[in-house]
Write a protein that holds these residues in place. Structure first.
Motif, PDB file in Angstrom:
ATOM      1  N   VAL A 271       9.049   8.276  13.823  1.00 37.64           N
ATOM      2  CA  VAL A 271       9.366   8.360  12.396  1.00 37.64           C
ATOM      3  C   VAL A 271       8.449   7.412  11.638  1.00 37.64           C
ATOM      4  N   ILE A 272       7.868   7.886  10.526  1.00 39.33           N
ATOM      5  CA  ILE A 272       6.882   7.122   9.756  1.00 39.33           C
ATOM      6  C   ILE A 272       7.430   6.893   8.351  1.00 39.33           C
ATOM      7  N   TYR A 273       7.149   5.723   7.793  1.00 40.35           N
ATOM      8  CA  TYR A 273       7.657   5.339   6.477  1.00 40.35           C
ATOM      9  C   TYR A 273       6.513   4.889   5.573  1.00 40.35           C
ATOM     10  N   ALA A 274       6.607   5.245   4.308  1.00 40.02           N
ATOM     11  CA  ALA A 274       5.687   4.740   3.284  1.00 40.02           C
ATOM     12  C   ALA A 274       6.473   4.580   1.996  1.00 40.02           C
ATOM     13  N   SER A 275       6.121   3.569   1.199  1.00 37.35           N
ATOM     14  CA  SER A 275       6.946   3.272   0.033  1.00 37.35           C
ATOM     15  C   SER A 275       6.154   2.596  -1.077  1.00 37.35           C
ATOM     16  N   LYS A 276       6.631   2.816  -2.303  1.00 39.69           N
ATOM     17  CA  LYS A 276       6.176   2.070  -3.477  1.00 39.69           C
ATOM     18  C   LYS A 276       7.331   1.205  -3.958  1.00 39.69           C
ATOM     19  N   TYR A 277       7.060  -0.068  -4.192  1.00 37.59           N
ATOM     20  CA  TYR A 277       8.116  -0.988  -4.610  1.00 37.59           C
ATOM     21  C   TYR A 277       7.552  -1.967  -5.630  1.00 37.59           C
ATOM     22  N   ARG A 278       8.425  -2.691  -6.283  1.00 37.80           N
ATOM     23  CA  ARG A 278       8.002  -3.700  -7.257  1.00 37.80           C
ATOM     24  C   ARG A 278       8.086  -5.088  -6.640  1.00 37.80           C
ATOM     25  N   THR A 279       7.049  -5.865  -6.821  1.00 34.69           N
ATOM     26  CA  THR A 279       6.994  -7.224  -6.301  1.00 34.69           C
ATOM     27  C   THR A 279       7.829  -8.149  -7.172  1.00 34.69           C
ATOM     28  N   ASP A 280       7.891  -9.422  -6.790  1.00 30.41           N
ATOM     29  CA  ASP A 280       8.615 -10.406  -7.596  1.00 30.41           C
ATOM     30  C   ASP A 280       7.977 -10.561  -8.975  1.00 30.41           C
ATOM     31  N   ASP A 281       6.702 -10.214  -9.087  1.00 29.70           N
ATOM     32  CA  ASP A 281       6.007 -10.266 -10.379  1.00 29.70           C
ATOM     33  C   ASP A 281       6.122  -8.952 -11.145  1.00 29.70           C
ATOM     34  N   ASP A 282       6.968  -8.038 -10.640  1.00 28.56           N
ATOM     35  CA  ASP A 282       7.205  -6.735 -11.263  1.00 28.56           C
ATOM     36  C   ASP A 282       5.967  -5.838 -11.235  1.00 28.56           C
ATOM     37  N   GLU A 283       5.102  -6.080 -10.271  1.00 29.49           N
ATOM     38  CA  GLU A 283       3.949  -5.210 -10.067  1.00 29.49           C
ATOM     39  C   GLU A 283       4.290  -4.178  -8.999  1.00 29.49           C
ATOM     40  N   VAL A 284       3.774  -2.962  -9.169  1.00 29.00           N
ATOM     41  CA  VAL A 284       4.012  -1.915  -8.181  1.00 29.00           C
ATOM     42  C   VAL A 284       3.045  -2.087  -7.022  1.00 29.00           C
ATOM     43  N   SER A 285       3.573  -2.132  -5.802  1.00 26.86           N
ATOM     44  CA  SER A 285       2.761  -2.271  -4.607  1.00 26.86           C
ATOM     45  C   SER A 285       3.204  -1.222  -3.593  1.00 26.86           C
ATOM     46  N   THR A 286       2.437  -1.074  -2.525  1.00 29.37           N
ATOM     47  CA  THR A 286       2.758  -0.092  -1.493  1.00 29.37           C
ATOM     48  C   THR A 286       2.847  -0.769  -0.134  1.00 29.37           C
ATOM     49  N   ILE A 287       3.553  -0.119   0.775  1.00 28.42           N
ATOM     50  CA  ILE A 287       3.745  -0.628   2.129  1.00 28.42           C
ATOM     51  C   ILE A 287       3.997   0.566   3.035  1.00 28.42           C
ATOM     52  N   ALA A 288       3.672   0.433   4.318  1.00 28.80           N
ATOM     53  CA  ALA A 288       3.890   1.525   5.270  1.00 28.80           C
ATOM     54  C   ALA A 288       4.125   0.968   6.657  1.00 28.80           C
ATOM     55  N   SER A 289       4.735   1.780   7.510  1.00 29.40           N
ATOM     56  CA  SER A 289       4.889   1.449   8.913  1.00 29.40           C
ATOM     57  C   SER A 289       5.378   2.698   9.638  1.00 29.40           C
ATOM     58  N   GLY A 290       5.593   2.570  10.919  1.00 29.07           N
ATOM     59  CA  GLY A 290       6.110   3.670  11.724  1.00 29.07           C
ATOM     60  C   GLY A 290       6.800   3.117  12.942  1.00 29.07           C
ATOM     61  N   HIS A 291       7.665   3.922  13.543  1.00 36.29           N
ATOM     62  CA  HIS A 291       8.440   3.487  14.696  1.00 36.29           C
ATOM     63  C   HIS A 291       8.502   4.630  15.696  1.00 36.29           C
TER      64      HIS A 291
END
Length: 653
Positions: free
Chosen positions: A164-184
């Motif tokens: 299963v693979i994951y990717a996401s857009k989220y907001r940092t503590d500075d309210d900036e949009v960032s991305t992250i990914a991983s898989g298991h």
């Protein structure tokens, strides 16, 4: 250590592990746990982002080379097979062989099926990704619907590749949009031939960057790639703000059988059945697109009825603990048509009166944060409303409700059912008191029956009683109504039975058989030729089995008497569980036994007799396990054993 690009890495371990992972084995691949878990997570994430959840499922096929870490996956798979063969002397266990065969079959083709779940929640940051990829950790705290940190493994049940693979857009503590990914990926432990002592590597592999810490979970979150895999980038690009994509690689179509609805339809049914409260409130909408089949479906407030209608007659749940179609349809009708009653903060009731002429069952369905939990909560069962007019109710619990917190604490890992044993003594008392208040409010809103008997239609007796009572076992009881076998005394006082006489059985007596454990609630009514039993079968019955159903009027004689009075077997015209029926039509005198494919759990049996029954207080119900007709053995080959239930209640008359 030199920093490396992202790949699928399996860390060292001291504990060998096979392909039969315990956390994955609990999920059989059926659609309900997979879709329910994905939607629960999406609903929680959208609530944290202070928006309604919009969830999109996409089923498609992609080149297997597009899966991140694919080369590493294949290498580890082959090493794991070699290690398991060494472990089992060349013969892997049956369960391991099944997993291996599924993987091999999936990777034969250059294309692999995938199922993607895309939501608009607050997204995954490093901390939430850590919680998602590990066991027993949750980032939901006291606010989310889930709290065990195990639910993400449900998605593996739908993956033949166990990846299963994951990717996401989220907001940092500075309210900036960032991305992250991983898989298991979950395969099996294996040896690393490149290490000095052929170090054993774990069954769990993660898609991350090496060189940013000793492990992927060092607390810095720097090991997670910021650039998602190419196959998931378009879905992140379509997001207006934050959200997550979950990719189930090697999608197995929920292991559905031939003739079952397509996967897109199954997803919609699970969403509608388990989240009708959230969908009706507008806090959840679901779209499903199957690119292979060219199918597009949706679950929204205006489509709930159409989605649930095909399963509205389903009186058995697909799996134990899951909601059956009949109940989900009734709950939706109550939510959409019933009277809304506002209680304390975070607590609402929807109440729908039922017509007594339909012999209805009073139900209270409990939904927590838009998700169905249980329809048989202790304190809100039909027996708790014995003097109340029949009704169907939905109790909706949301954030801010003390009762919601108690129910959540009493749920199991799959968040179905309410088990008070999970609570401390003080919590048990408080839960009982608050449910008692809900029950009292329902009684006052619905009203009590003035005359309980006026709701019994002519010619119909309801056997519903006050309590469930376990069947009483009898050690090889007497055969009633002249059912003994002829024998003659011989020297020494023993009886001798001729072989030809072993096969004889007098007319008017059903054949013996094995009896499952069951309970029945009962209450005698007036004279009738139709009776209804509420039965709870406590023993698993194989799908291939039939259950013989028969009635008799007990004589009241003790079977140890020298000349006991015989019981009277009641000829049957028809028996039905509301879904399947069996009739003796064509047989002038009726049948002493009719069979149905009953399952374990709660059943409602409607039995029509050839003649009216005057003494309902003497009526006894017998259930006997039978083999399918084509496989039945002659009666003389069956071993006799019997248990029965005597109807409880006042004597008719």
């Amino acid at each position: 250590m030199t920093k490396q690009q992202a790949d699928l890495y399996f860390g060292p371990t001291h504990q060998p592990c096979g392909f039969t992972s315990g956390v994955v084995a609990q999920f059989d691949g059926s659609e309900e746990p997979v879709v329910r878990e994905l939607l629960q997570n999406s609903l929680d994430a959208a609530r944290d982002a202070k928006r309604s959840a919009e969830v999109r499922f996409v089923i498609d096929e992609i080149p297997k080379s597009a899966l991140p870490g694919w080369t590493a996956y294949q290498g580890v798979f082959n090493k794991a097979i070699a290690e398991r063969q060494r472990w089992h002397d060349g013969k892997p266990s049956h369960d391991e062989k099944t997993v291996i065969d599924h993987i091999r079959e999936t990777i034969k083709s250059p294309m692999v099926p995938v199922m993607l779940c895309i939501d608009n929640g607050h997204g995954l940051n490093g901390k939430r990704m850590d919680a998602l990829l590990t066991q027993g950790n949750t980032s939901k705290g006291e606010q989310g619907a889930g709290s065990f940190g195990l639910g993400h493994h449900a998605a593996f049940g739908a993956s033949n590749l166990r990846y299963v693979i994951y990717a996401s857009k989220y907001r940092t503590d500075d309210d900036e949009v960032s991305t992250i990914a991983s898989g298991h990926a979950i395969l099996a432990s294996h040896r690393n031939p490149d290490s000095p002592q052929e170090q054993t590597l774990a069954a769990d592999g993660y898609w991350f960057r090496r060189g940013f810490g000793e492990t992927a979970f060092d607390g810095t979150y720097r090991s997670y790639p910021k650039d998602p895999p190419d196959l998931l980038m378009p879905y992140l690009g379509d997001m207006q703000d934050t959200g997550t994509v979950v990719c189930v690689a090697g999608f197995n179509d929920f292991r559905r059988d031939e003739g079952d609805p397509v996967s897109a339809e199954l997803i919609c049914r699970v969403a509608a059945a388990n989240f009708s409260a959230a969908v009706h409130d507008g806090t959840l909408t679901v779209r499903v697109e199957d690119e292979r089949e060219g199918v597009e479906l949706s679950v929204a407030r205006e489509t709930l009825g159409r989605v649930l209608e095909p399963i509205s007659g389903q009186r058995r749940a697909p799996r134990q603990g899951q909601i059956r179609g009949e109940l989900s349809h009734q709950a939706w009708r109550t939510i959409s048509e019933g009277l809304l009653v506002e209680l304390s903060e975070g607590e609402r009731l929807c109440i729908r009166h039922l017509s007594p002429s339909d012999q209805p069952t009073t139900r209270v369905h409990v939904f927590r944060r838009g998700m169905w939990i249980d329809s048989q909560v202790q304190g809100l069962r039909e027996s708790d409303f014995a003097k109340t007019l029949p009704f169907d109710a939905v109790l909706m619990l949301d954030q801010g409700s003390v009762l919601e917190e108690l129910i959540r604490s009493a749920e199991g890992p799959e968040h179905r059912g309410v088990d008070r044993k999970r609570l401390e003594e003080g919590q048990k008392r408080e839960l009982g008191e608050r449910l008692g208040e809900i029950a009292q409010r329902l009684r006052s809103e619905v009203g009590e029956r003035e005359d309980r008997e006026e709701f019994t239609p002519t010619g119909f007796a309801t056997i519903s009683g006050h309590e469930l009572r376990a069947a009483e076992a009898a050690p090889r009881p007497r055969l009633p109504s002249g059912g003994g076998r002829d024998s003659k005394p011989v020297e020494g006082g023993k009886a001798e039975t001729k072989a030809s006489e072993k096969k004889s059985r007098r007319s008017g007596v059903p054949r013996p058989g094995f009896v499952p454990r069951y309970r029945s609630s009962s209450r005698a009514g007036g004279e009738a030729n139709t009776v209804e039993f509420h039965v709870m079968v406590d023993e698993e019955i194989a799908e291939t089995s039939q259950v013989g159903i028969r009635l008799r009027l007990g004589s009241g004689s003790d079977g140890t008497c020298e000349e006991p009075l015989p019981d009277t077997w009641v000829p049957l015209l028809e028996v039905s569980d509301g879904n399947v029926s069996q009739s003796s039509r064509g047989c002038d005198g009726g049948e002493l036994e009719l069979t149905l494919p009953l399952e374990s759990g709660e059943q409602y049996l409607r039995i029509t007799t050839m003649e009216p029954i005057a003494q309902l207080e003497l009526l006894e119900l017998d259930l006997v396990r039978r083999k399918p007709t084509s496989e039945q053995q002659p009666p003389d080959h069956e071993e006799a054993e019997s248990r029965h239930i005597r109807s409880q209640g006042s004597r008719a008359g």
